[in-house]
Design an enzyme around this catalytic site. Structure first.
Site: not given
Ligand code: GLU
Length: 447
Positions: A127, A167
């Site tokens: 992340k 996100d």
């Molecule tokens: N931010 C989204 C999550 O919390 C998607 C992450 C992604 O698609 O890599 O899962």
């Protein structure tokens, strides 16, 4: 309550990561679930798998300098936590919000490991993000920020290494600017380096809708398991961003009536059911606040400033805004108001006391790791399409998403059963997600 060995591990996490309260909370929730697994699998404890999983493989923190439209210089902080790559390249979104600091990125990255594992697809966990506040910024300022952010991030990512996405504060527009800068710096059209791309340059059908649709599918499965459905049910959603909008869309298609949604200014109640076209126009096209929705909608809809949307009684609650938005008291209010199911569209929106209230009251509680995994699962499908230079239809992609959500739901239930906690989706998701990562790590040697 923590198993003795796990309690020592948790104390160590607290000591090694001071002040990172959201990260502590996310770790604790997983450790509380996996006690029974250690009993059955002593090899996990012997090889210190849990201690290893709690320590990110790599943490990157960098300076992001940029100039606003008046020529003033700003300095933000950028992050990418590459948490675990046992199952595949690090995968997870980028969050741009003033609250972002290392503790938030680590909680999100930690959750992502288990969520991604639950999808059954070959993606590790990571992340990133920045404490940059996009609110009120012009299009050109957003572009300059994204370009500066990628000017450092590009050296750490790649389709086989680390694949970011969006996100909070990072949507299609930002992904476009980020990918454009990556392509320019590297001179590679490496579509699989980021997901959530626009359909004209390598994006996948249903990715935009996937988190919300997936969450609605997951809750539909929880309701089905209890012999009921969305049909005619009163639903309240928090937030009004990407996750909330597409949760509303799918719930309406499934026959539910969404009567309230919110943003950081307050909430709107609309007993006739939210007018989704108007909400999309106000929030996605014009990027305005929800009070404008109530104003334009007229008769029946009202805006309530600065209060929690959880005071609106409902049968199904879908927290889709941000972490720690449902307190123990909110959960009590919801239960008293007749809530029978909760699906977490956001990451960790329910505080530990809230989860306890829901579980004790027998509410079907779908934790984010499971319920909102449709977003990242569809990102993995986007990577698949990019790798094969193919693109699938909307219908096929949606069917794949629904199959994945049904499979996650079924595995949460069967794992919870296997470990003697029937109906406990939190335990089911944590145990199932953990085991797949732990087994891969064991097989890969001391990594
Ligand atoms: N931010 C989204 C999550 O919390 C998607 C992450 C992604 O698609 O890599 O899962």
């Amino acid at each position: 309550m923590l198993h003795e060995k796990l309690s020592m591990i948790y104390d160590n996490v607290l000591r090694r990561n001071p002040g990172e309260t959201e990260f502590h909370q996310a770790v604790r929730e997983v450790l509380e679930s996996i006690g029974p697994v250690l009993g059955k699998h002593p090899e996990y404890a012997e090889s210190k798998i849990i201690e290893r999983i709690c320590e990110p493989e790599r943490q990157i923190i960098f300076r992001v300098p940029w100039e606003d439209d008046r020529g003033e210089v700003h300095i933000n902080r950028g992050f990418r936590v590459e948490f675990n790559s046992a199952l595949g390249p690090y995968k997870g979104g980028l969050r741009f919000h003033p609250s972002v600091y290392l503790g938030i990125v680590k909680f999100l990255g930690f959750e992502q490991i288990f969520k991604n594992s639950l999808t059954g697809l070959p993606i590790g966990g990571g992340k990133g993000g920045s404490d940059f506040d996009p609110k009120g910024r012009s299009q050109r300022e957003i572009m300059r920020f994204c370009q500066s952010f990628m000017t450092e991030l590009y050296r750490h990512i790649g389709e086989h290494t680390d694949v970011p996405a969006g996100d909070i504060g990072v949507g299609g527009r930002e992904v476009g600017y980020l990918f454009g800068q990556y392509k320019r710096i590297t001179n590679r059209y490496e579509s699989g380096v980021i997901t959530g791309k626009g359909l004209s340059y390598g994006g996948a059908q249903v990715r935009t809708e996937a988190t919300g649709y997936g969450c609605a599918f997951f809750v539909e499965e929880m309701l089905k398991a209890r012999g009921t459905s969305f049909d005619g049910r009163r639903v309240v959603i928090s937030g009004s961003g990407n996750v909330a909008v597409y949760t509303i869309e799918k719930i309406q298609q499934l026959g539910g009536v969404v009567v309230a949604c919110s943003d950081s200014s307050g909430y709107v109640v609309d007993d006739k059911g939210i007018d989704l076209d108007l909400l999309k126009q106000v929030k996605e096209v014009e990027r305005l606040r929800v009070d404008v929705y109530a104003e334009r909608r007229g008769g029946g809809a009202s805006f309530v400033p600065a209060r929690s949307v959880w005071e609106v009684p409902c049968e199904v609650a879908m927290p889709s805004a941000t972490q720690n938005e449902i307190t123990g008291r909110d959960a009590e209010l919801l239960v008293r108001g007749g809530c029978i199911a909760v699906g977490e569209g956001a990451n960790m929106p329910t505080m530990p006391e809230g989860i306890k209230v829901f579980q004790e009251a027998g509410v079907a509680f779908g934790p984010g790791k499971a319920a909102n995994a449709g977003g990242v699962a569809t990102s993995a499908l986007e990577m698949q399409q990019n790798a094969s230079r193919d693109s699938w239809t909307f219908e096929f992609s949606e069917r794949r998403l629904q199959e994945i959500m049904r499979d996650i739901h079924a595995r949460c239930l069967s794992t919870a059963d296997e470990y003697g906690m029937p109906g406990n989706y939190v335990a089911g998701a944590n145990i199932d997600g953990f085991k797949r990562v732990a087994d891969a790590m064991l097989a890969l040697g001391l990594i």
